[in-house]
Scaffold this motif. Structure first.
Motif, PDB file in Angstrom:
ATOM      1  N   PHE A 146     -11.036  12.401  14.146  1.00  0.00           N
ATOM      2  CA  PHE A 146     -12.490  11.089  14.715  1.00  0.00           C
ATOM      3  C   PHE A 146     -11.518   9.804  14.626  1.00  0.00           C
ATOM      4  O   PHE A 146     -10.533   9.714  14.372  1.00  0.00           O
ATOM      5  CB  PHE A 146     -12.691  11.583  13.216  1.00  0.00           C
ATOM      6  N   ALA A 147     -11.909   9.359  15.697  1.00  0.00           N
ATOM      7  CA  ALA A 147     -11.889   7.975  15.893  1.00  0.00           C
ATOM      8  C   ALA A 147     -12.358   6.686  16.133  1.00  0.00           C
ATOM      9  O   ALA A 147     -14.056   7.335  16.953  1.00  0.00           O
ATOM     10  CB  ALA A 147     -10.596   8.321  17.016  1.00  0.00           C
ATOM     11  N   ARG A 148     -12.376   5.988  16.520  1.00  0.00           N
ATOM     12  CA  ARG A 148     -13.136   4.848  16.472  1.00  0.00           C
ATOM     13  C   ARG A 148     -11.966   4.022  17.922  1.00  0.00           C
ATOM     14  O   ARG A 148     -11.085   3.670  17.394  1.00  0.00           O
ATOM     15  CB  ARG A 148     -13.313   3.736  15.602  1.00  0.00           C
ATOM     16  N   VAL A 149     -12.551   3.413  18.604  1.00  0.00           N
ATOM     17  CA  VAL A 149     -12.052   2.344  19.901  1.00  0.00           C
ATOM     18  C   VAL A 149     -13.061   1.068  19.663  1.00  0.00           C
ATOM     19  O   VAL A 149     -14.142   0.741  19.462  1.00  0.00           O
ATOM     20  CB  VAL A 149     -12.684   3.342  21.267  1.00  0.00           C
ATOM     21  N   HIS A 150     -11.730  -0.049  20.209  1.00  0.00           N
ATOM     22  CA  HIS A 150     -11.780  -1.370  19.715  1.00  0.00           C
ATOM     23  C   HIS A 150     -12.902  -1.948  21.137  1.00  0.00           C
ATOM     24  O   HIS A 150     -12.645  -1.373  22.267  1.00  0.00           O
ATOM     25  CB  HIS A 150     -10.645  -2.240  19.330  1.00  0.00           C
ATOM     26  N   TYR A 151     -13.473  -3.192  20.559  1.00  0.00           N
ATOM     27  CA  TYR A 151     -13.710  -3.747  21.825  1.00  0.00           C
ATOM     28  C   TYR A 151     -15.068  -3.987  22.502  1.00  0.00           C
ATOM     29  O   TYR A 151     -15.152  -3.886  23.447  1.00  0.00           O
ATOM     30  CB  TYR A 151     -12.721  -4.259  22.831  1.00  0.00           C
ATOM     31  N   GLY A 152     -16.151  -3.767  21.800  1.00  0.00           N
ATOM     32  CA  GLY A 152     -17.569  -3.355  22.214  1.00  0.00           C
ATOM     33  C   GLY A 152     -17.779  -2.285  23.631  1.00  0.00           C
ATOM     34  O   GLY A 152     -17.405  -1.914  23.664  1.00  0.00           O
ATOM     35  N   GLY A 153     -18.095  -2.769  24.806  1.00  0.00           N
ATOM     36  CA  GLY A 153     -18.572  -2.341  26.047  1.00  0.00           C
ATOM     37  C   GLY A 153     -17.895  -1.816  26.096  1.00  0.00           C
ATOM     38  O   GLY A 153     -17.654  -0.590  26.999  1.00  0.00           O
ATOM     39  N   GLY A 154     -16.208  -2.725  25.897  1.00  0.00           N
ATOM     40  CA  GLY A 154     -14.576  -2.254  27.061  1.00  0.00           C
ATOM     41  C   GLY A 154     -14.547  -0.923  25.819  1.00  0.00           C
ATOM     42  O   GLY A 154     -13.972  -0.174  26.734  1.00  0.00           O
ATOM     43  N   ALA A 155     -14.900  -0.147  25.048  1.00  0.00           N
ATOM     44  CA  ALA A 155     -14.738   1.193  24.577  1.00  0.00           C
ATOM     45  C   ALA A 155     -15.297   2.275  25.047  1.00  0.00           C
ATOM     46  O   ALA A 155     -15.252   3.495  24.967  1.00  0.00           O
ATOM     47  CB  ALA A 155     -14.966   0.424  22.863  1.00  0.00           C
ATOM     48  N   ALA A 156     -15.335   1.944  25.784  1.00  0.00           N
ATOM     49  CA  ALA A 156     -17.255   2.839  26.478  1.00  0.00           C
ATOM     50  C   ALA A 156     -16.272   4.132  27.048  1.00  0.00           C
ATOM     51  O   ALA A 156     -16.556   5.518  26.343  1.00  0.00           O
ATOM     52  CB  ALA A 156     -17.810   2.350  27.782  1.00  0.00           C
TER      53      ALA A 156
ATOM     54  N   GLY B  90     -14.115  -8.531  30.470  1.00  0.00           N
ATOM     55  CA  GLY B  90     -14.367  -9.610  29.888  1.00  0.00           C
ATOM     56  C   GLY B  90     -13.199  -9.296  28.486  1.00  0.00           C
ATOM     57  O   GLY B  90     -13.090 -10.365  28.096  1.00  0.00           O
ATOM     58  N   VAL B  91     -13.134  -8.292  28.674  1.00  0.00           N
ATOM     59  CA  VAL B  91     -12.234  -7.886  26.827  1.00  0.00           C
ATOM     60  C   VAL B  91     -11.564  -6.577  27.396  1.00  0.00           C
ATOM     61  O   VAL B  91     -11.926  -6.303  28.508  1.00  0.00           O
ATOM     62  CB  VAL B  91     -13.895  -7.315  25.849  1.00  0.00           C
ATOM     63  N   PRO B  92     -10.838  -6.858  26.603  1.00  0.00           N
ATOM     64  CA  PRO B  92      -9.664  -5.075  26.856  1.00  0.00           C
ATOM     65  C   PRO B  92     -10.755  -3.880  27.223  1.00  0.00           C
ATOM     66  O   PRO B  92     -11.537  -4.091  26.521  1.00  0.00           O
ATOM     67  CB  PRO B  92      -9.227  -5.292  25.119  1.00  0.00           C
ATOM     68  N   THR B  93     -10.547  -3.410  28.231  1.00  0.00           N
ATOM     69  CA  THR B  93     -11.730  -2.003  28.753  1.00  0.00           C
ATOM     70  C   THR B  93     -11.454  -0.578  29.288  1.00  0.00           C
ATOM     71  O   THR B  93      -9.857  -0.958  29.132  1.00  0.00           O
ATOM     72  CB  THR B  93     -12.667  -2.947  29.839  1.00  0.00           C
ATOM     73  N   SER B  94     -12.439  -0.095  29.595  1.00  0.00           N
ATOM     74  CA  SER B  94     -11.408   1.194  29.811  1.00  0.00           C
ATOM     75  C   SER B  94     -12.697   2.329  31.147  1.00  0.00           C
ATOM     76  O   SER B  94     -13.404   1.126  31.761  1.00  0.00           O
ATOM     77  CB  SER B  94     -11.819   2.565  28.821  1.00  0.00           C
ATOM     78  N   GLY B  95     -11.565   3.032  31.717  1.00  0.00           N
ATOM     79  CA  GLY B  95     -12.980   3.323  32.783  1.00  0.00           C
ATOM     80  C   GLY B  95     -12.388   4.638  32.830  1.00  0.00           C
ATOM     81  O   GLY B  95     -11.460   5.231  32.622  1.00  0.00           O
ATOM     82  N   LEU B  96     -13.031   5.030  33.989  1.00  0.00           N
ATOM     83  CA  LEU B  96     -12.827   7.153  33.854  1.00  0.00           C
ATOM     84  C   LEU B  96     -12.988   7.280  35.943  1.00  0.00           C
ATOM     85  O   LEU B  96     -14.011   6.975  35.694  1.00  0.00           O
ATOM     86  CB  LEU B  96     -13.920   7.773  33.384  1.00  0.00           C
ATOM     87  N   ILE B  97     -12.168   8.180  36.358  1.00  0.00           N
ATOM     88  CA  ILE B  97     -12.680   8.987  37.261  1.00  0.00           C
ATOM     89  C   ILE B  97     -13.362  10.076  37.447  1.00  0.00           C
ATOM     90  O   ILE B  97     -12.999  10.851  36.811  1.00  0.00           O
ATOM     91  CB  ILE B  97     -11.947   9.393  38.640  1.00  0.00           C
ATOM     92  N   LEU B  98     -14.108  10.732  37.424  1.00  0.00           N
ATOM     93  CA  LEU B  98     -14.842  11.953  37.107  1.00  0.00           C
ATOM     94  C   LEU B  98     -14.932  12.766  38.532  1.00  0.00           C
ATOM     95  O   LEU B  98     -15.372  12.432  39.913  1.00  0.00           O
ATOM     96  CB  LEU B  98     -16.684  11.897  36.702  1.00  0.00           C
ATOM     97  N   GLY B  99     -14.889  14.414  38.283  1.00  0.00           N
ATOM     98  CA  GLY B  99     -15.222  14.623  39.831  1.00  0.00           C
ATOM     99  C   GLY B  99     -15.481  16.467  39.358  1.00  0.00           C
ATOM    100  O   GLY B  99     -15.889  16.423  38.027  1.00  0.00           O
ATOM    101  N   ALA B 100     -15.917  16.916  40.206  1.00  0.00           N
ATOM    102  CA  ALA B 100     -16.927  18.114  40.554  1.00  0.00           C
ATOM    103  C   ALA B 100     -15.865  19.734  39.535  1.00  0.00           C
ATOM    104  O   ALA B 100     -14.031  19.340  40.069  1.00  0.00           O
ATOM    105  CB  ALA B 100     -17.263  18.615  41.342  1.00  0.00           C
ATOM    106  N   GLY B 101     -15.608  20.083  38.911  1.00  0.00           N
ATOM    107  CA  GLY B 101     -14.309  21.271  38.457  1.00  0.00           C
ATOM    108  C   GLY B 101     -14.389  22.517  39.462  1.00  0.00           C
ATOM    109  O   GLY B 101     -14.004  23.216  39.167  1.00  0.00           O
TER     110      GLY B 101
ATOM    111  N   THR C 268     -15.597   1.061  16.842  1.00  0.00           N
ATOM    112  CA  THR C 268     -15.527  -0.267  16.037  1.00  0.00           C
ATOM    113  C   THR C 268     -17.376  -0.375  15.893  1.00  0.00           C
ATOM    114  O   THR C 268     -17.335  -1.075  14.349  1.00  0.00           O
ATOM    115  CB  THR C 268     -14.291  -0.567  16.019  1.00  0.00           C
ATOM    116  N   MET C 269     -18.005  -1.163  16.289  1.00  0.00           N
ATOM    117  CA  MET C 269     -19.331  -1.622  15.921  1.00  0.00           C
ATOM    118  C   MET C 269     -20.055  -0.946  15.822  1.00  0.00           C
ATOM    119  O   MET C 269     -20.969  -1.310  15.429  1.00  0.00           O
ATOM    120  CB  MET C 269     -19.403  -2.268  17.162  1.00  0.00           C
ATOM    121  N   ASP C 270     -20.049   0.598  15.838  1.00  0.00           N
ATOM    122  CA  ASP C 270     -21.163   1.526  15.366  1.00  0.00           C
ATOM    123  C   ASP C 270     -21.541   1.662  14.215  1.00  0.00           C
ATOM    124  O   ASP C 270     -19.969   1.627  13.097  1.00  0.00           O
ATOM    125  CB  ASP C 270     -20.662   2.794  16.206  1.00  0.00           C
ATOM    126  N   THR C 271     -22.832   1.275  13.510  1.00  0.00           N
ATOM    127  CA  THR C 271     -23.087   1.129  12.192  1.00  0.00           C
ATOM    128  C   THR C 271     -22.948   2.281  11.212  1.00  0.00           C
ATOM    129  O   THR C 271     -23.520   2.995   9.786  1.00  0.00           O
ATOM    130  CB  THR C 271     -24.497   0.834  11.836  1.00  0.00           C
TER     131      THR C 271
END
Length: 398
Positions: A81-91, A387-398, A60-63
């Motif tokens: 198309f979508a946008r995710v909130h909360y700055g770095g917590g969106a990554a 410090g903000v609502p956040t997110s995470g991933l686990i990535l693995g080999a295919g 959401t903070m992208d111009t």
């Protein structure tokens, strides 16, 4: 909180391409141009064209709006198309949104991106100066203690509580800074390439807001980064082996604010409850645990929050992350390494791109192409802003 088994998302989408601009303190071009450069680089890495893209996700903070980037990059019709909130917590949540779109058939190729002139333009480190009337502005007005108007000052409150709760000194944060800069020193893409630091240099750096020193705080960077997400099956036919999204999660804690959750109860102030929510979801839905992680990219806008994340994910006990990180515990290739962390140099050493460059490093580690490659990576953990609502991933080999 509901109790669920493994979800239906894991293993159904993959990252097929990564791309970025150079990382600098003065890009000399618009944020839209940075976004387009990064997107095109990611598509080229995947062996795809702009015409293959039918979905876009950003912050959401992208111009640079999704439609503007699509037009400038030469894309056609978009079905998602979508946008995710909360700055770095969106990554990591941008990849989560893309993976859900792919897994449900809403889109076939989704690009996630982030681009800004965060050093030469708007500097997030400057904090809150003026806010337009909004619910967000009102919340900040109520919850900001007098005079604490910058991210460093907000994090310092939690960091001070962490030190007090566990009887620690601020020097424990230096282990994170040293590890990040060691990795950045051998990464040609990093701003601090060739510039490692010592614990003594960390301790001698000037105070920003006690207990945070200059070398506890991330950079401010100009640049862009992009990620291409598609189905595992399609990714297998592209340029690189697929990096599968094994699990993805978002989390917000009770009494959550945006880096100002000072009114949570007792020990919560010495931890990151929002990342605890993410950790529990990732472990539960993937069927994995801390012992299955070969490398971690932990969001490092400030060093104390890296230590707290280690504890929230169960790599060590509460108050034990300083000892876990000591003696090179986070340094790839070291004799004392317990968990290689931020092998690209992190946001302290490589660049501050709201965590998107960290996702790219997770991809490289699984591919086996990182500059500080960890041997035999089967699973990489990547986290977003804390410090903000956040997110995470686990990535693995295919």
């Amino acid at each position: 909180m509901s109790v669920r088994g493994r979800d239906s998302l894991g293993g159904r989408a993959a990252i097929a391409g990564i791309g970025a601009t150079e990382f600098s303190k003065d890009s000399g071009r618009s944020e839209l141009k940075l976004a387009v450069e990064a997107v095109r680089a990611a598509l080229d890495d995947a062996g795809l064209t702009p015409g293959d893209v039918d979905g876009m996700v950003t912050f959401t903070m992208d111009t640079s709006p999704e439609i503007a980037v699509a037009q400038a990059a030469g894309m056609g019709e978009l079905g998602f198309f979508a946008r995710v909130h909360y700055g770095g917590g969106a990554a990591c949540a941008t990849v989560m949104q893309a993976a859900m779109a792919v897994a449900t058939g809403v889109a076939e190729v989704v690009v996630c991106y982030r681009a800004f002139n965060e050093r030469s333009g708007r500097r997030f480190g400057a904090g809150v100066q003026q806010r337009e009337p909004s619910a967000e502005g009102a919340a900040l007005g109520v919850n900001l203690p007098s005079g604490l108007l910058t991210p460093a000052s907000w994090v310092a409150m939690s960091a001070q509580r962490y030190l007090y709760a566990y009887g620690l000194e601020a020097s424990v944060f230096g282990h994170v800074a040293v590890a990040d800069r060691k990795h950045a020193a051998t990464n040609p893409a990093a701003y601090f390439y060739g510039k490692p630091i010592t614990l003594a240099e960390h301790a001698a750096s000037r105070w920003i807001v006690e207990p945070l020193r200059l070398l506890d705080c991330c950079q401010e960077t100009d640049g862009g980064s992009a990620i291409v997400v598609t189905s595992v099956e399609r990714a297998r036919d592209l340029r690189h082996p697929p990096v599968v999204v094994r699990a993805a999660a978002q989390g917000a804690g009770r009494a959550q604010e945006q880096m100002t959750s000072y009114y949570r109860q007792d020990r919560d102030l010495a931890g990151l409850p929002e990342m605890g929510v993410v950790a529990r979801q990732l472990w539960r839905t993937s069927g994995l645990g801390p012992g299955d992680v070969d490398v971690a990219v932990l969001y490092d806008h400030f060093t104390p929050f890296v230590l707290m994340q280690l504890e929230e994910f169960g790599f060590c006990g509460r108050g034990e992350a300083g000892d876990f990180a000591a003696g090179g515990g986070l340094e790839a290739g070291g004799a004392g390494c317990r968990l290689p962390v931020n092998t690209h140099g992190g946001q302290l050493g490589e660049a501050y791109l709201h965590g998107m460059n960290g996702i790219a490093e997770g991809v490289r580690q699984v591919r086996g192409t990182a500059v500080n490659q960890v041997g035999g990576v089967a699973h990489a953990l990547v986290t977003a802003g804390t410090g903000v609502p956040t997110s995470g991933l686990i990535l693995g080999a295919g």
